[in-house]
Structure formats: structure tokens, C-alpha cells
Design an enzyme around this catalytic site. Sequence first.
Site, PDB file in Angstrom:
ATOM      1  N   CYS A 164       0.829  -1.212   0.000  1.00 53.56           N
ATOM      2  CA  CYS A 164       0.000   0.000   0.000  1.00 53.56           C
ATOM      3  C   CYS A 164       0.859   1.256   0.000  1.00 53.56           C
ATOM      4  CB  CYS A 164      -0.923  -0.029   1.221  1.00 53.56           C
ATOM      5  SG  CYS A 164      -1.966   1.423   1.360  1.00 53.56           S
ATOM      6  N   CYS A 219      -0.470   4.120   2.203  1.00 50.25           N
ATOM      7  CA  CYS A 219      -0.243   3.910   3.648  1.00 50.25           C
ATOM      8  C   CYS A 219       1.225   4.146   4.019  1.00 50.25           C
ATOM      9  CB  CYS A 219      -0.592   2.487   4.061  1.00 50.25           C
ATOM     10  SG  CYS A 219      -2.095   1.831   3.360  1.00 50.25           S
ATOM     11  N   ASP A 220       2.144   3.602   3.237  1.00 47.38           N
ATOM     12  CA  ASP A 220       3.537   3.513   3.682  1.00 47.38           C
ATOM     13  C   ASP A 220       4.531   4.364   2.905  1.00 47.38           C
ATOM     14  OD1 ASP A 220       2.717   1.623   5.545  1.00 47.38           O
ATOM     15  OD2 ASP A 220       2.976  -0.038   4.149  1.00 47.38           O
TER      16      ASP A 220
END
Length: 311
Positions: free
Chosen positions: A133, A136-137
Site C-alpha cells: 500500500c 499507507c507507507d
Amino acid sequence: MNWDYDLIIVGGGPGGLTAGIYAGRARLKSLLIERLIHGGQMMTTDLVENYPGFPDGVSGFELSDLMRRQAERFGLEFLSGEAVELRPGPPHTVVLEDRQFTAGAVIISSGAGYRRLGIPGEFEFTGKGVSYCATCDGALYRGHTIAVVGGGDTALTDTLFLTRFADQIHLIHRRDAFRGEKVLQERIFASEKVRIHWNTVVEEIQGNEVVEHVRLKNVRTGEPSTLEVTGIFIFVGITPHTGWLKSRVAMDEWGFIFTDEQMATDIPGIFAVGDARHKLLRQIATAVGDGAIAAFAAEHYLTGLSKGGGQ
Ligand code: NAP
């Protein structure tokens, strides 16, 4: 019409739990069925930084627990088990391995899983340099050298997103042409930060505590190589958990469920939310929105049924 529950929610990710909160507040007699642990993919996310209301981020575990407790407070019942079939009604029947329940309305929130490469090191380093992701990261890799695997729209879109953070990106694709859109390809080719490794597969992800390098192989020449990277993003597709529906609701060619704006499927009284839906952005924030809409729409549908109408 008689049924066991007004509403059955299949799947306990953020979409399902939010639907449960709204259904509880609407005083619908509701059951949520989850085969693993509540929270879905959210549960395994170390730190959620893009869900509004948590300026310092929140652990996926904590957010799952908070949502579950909130749904419980408004009367949602929980059952651990795996739905194996949905027989459209009304009333609709949700079949589990060892029992079945009827419901006036059903919300499908069975989610999706990232497709994995299945190579050594992938599982061990998930959350320690292996990610599925970018949203997200990505920000964790500011100034880093990283790898991306895949050649579809997700790999290309997310590689472009990751150029905002990483200094260099090794884009590794198993063939000599991308599957993703031409316009995305043009942007990838124009980026000075992206180096493409055609006809190449990742054979192993290695490191100590965190990812340190990946072992590659050129599938045409057989030549091995090693890349020093601190992170590897794997975008080789996602798989919706919709096989149990046996194609009884309309889906796209990959098995994501078609819905309208009210999260209604093509079968009256059956709704779908979250990652299992055919949609643009799969995030906790969008699943939560789906869940609220679906519960509201389900309540209206049930009111229509009780008046002898329907949707
Ligand atoms: P996808 O289109 O299925 O692409 C997956 C990519 O991963 C392909 O390039 C495939 O290689 C590669 N791959 C699959 N298994 C692999 C393996 N075991 N090892 C190495 N490489 C592997 O998946 P996606 O990119 O996630 O897209 C899914 C759907 O969402 C598509 O319809 C896509 O158009 C859509 N989407 C659209 C957008 C957008 O419009 N901006 C953004 C994201 C996703 P091959 O090419 O060799 O098969």
C-alpha cells in the site's frame, strides 16, 4: 415477512463495522459474521496515518477494537464463522458451514486481499520493508531507494506516487511491456527517479531486522542480480473475497461487486461495501463511507418491504 435478523453483515472490516454502528442506531436487529478477526486488513496495519481524527496515527489493532466496541454498544451481534453461500430471497439466506440465517437485508463486506508473490522473505518482512500500500507507507521512504513489483495500473500509478518520496525506484516487471495505461507508462518513462527492470522477477527478499536487498533474476537470460533497497512495494493485483457468492450478484471480470451510489447490488436488499466493491479507492476512509450509506439504504429498503413495497 419473518426472518432471523433484519440485517446480516458478512465481513468485519471497517465497512462492515460502520454498517453495524449505523444499523444499531437505526434499531435494526443485526448480525455481523466474520471468519477471522474483526478489523479485516485494517487489523494488520501497523500504523494508520491517513484516517481522519488521529493526527499522530493510530494502530490498526486499536482502530479495529474501537470500531467493534462502538458497534457493540449500539447492539450489533457478532458471530465467528465463515459464510459459504448467499441465497437471494427475500428473505435472503446466509449459509455458514454448520448453520444458516435469514435476513431482510444483507451487506457484503467480505473485503479483498493483496495478491502475494509467494517468494522467500515476503511474509517475514511484511511491515518491515515489504508493503502492499503506497498510500499507507510511501511517506516512510522519503530519500530512500526502493523497489516496486508489477506492471499494471496500480504498479504504475503507485510508482508515480512514490516518486514524491523515494530518491530512486527500481520498477521490476516480469515481461517486456506494461499492462497499465499508456498515459501512465509515458509518465513512468519520463521520470528520472524510475529505473525499469524488464523481464525480471524477484526471487527473494533479504535483510536482518528489515529489508536490505532483493535478489532478482532476468527471465530471458537467467542472469541473477541483487539490488540494495530498504523497501519493496508489491502491486501484482488484488483478489476480492467474493468467491463464496458464486456469482449470484453482478461483478466485474475480476470479481469485484458492482453497486450503485446507495451500495445496492443488482439484487434488491443485498448491498456491498468496502474492498469487495468495484470502486476507485480502497481505503479505511472510503470503506467507512460505504458502510454508513449501505446501512442507511438497507433501513430504507426494509421500511419499504414492511409497507409491502421494496427498493
Ligand atoms: P493487474 O492489472 O492485474 O496487474 C497486475 C500486474 O502484476 C501485471 O502487470 C502482472 O504482470 C503483474 N503480476 C501478476 N502476478 C505476478 C507475479 N506473480 N509476479 C510478477 N508480476 C505479477 O492489477 P492492478 O494493477 O492492481 O489493477 C487491477 C484493476 O484495477 C485493473 O483493472 C486496473 O485497470 C484497475 N486500476 C485502475 C487504476 C487507474 O485507472 N488509475 C489504478 C489502479 C488499478 P503481467 O502484465 O505480465 O500479467
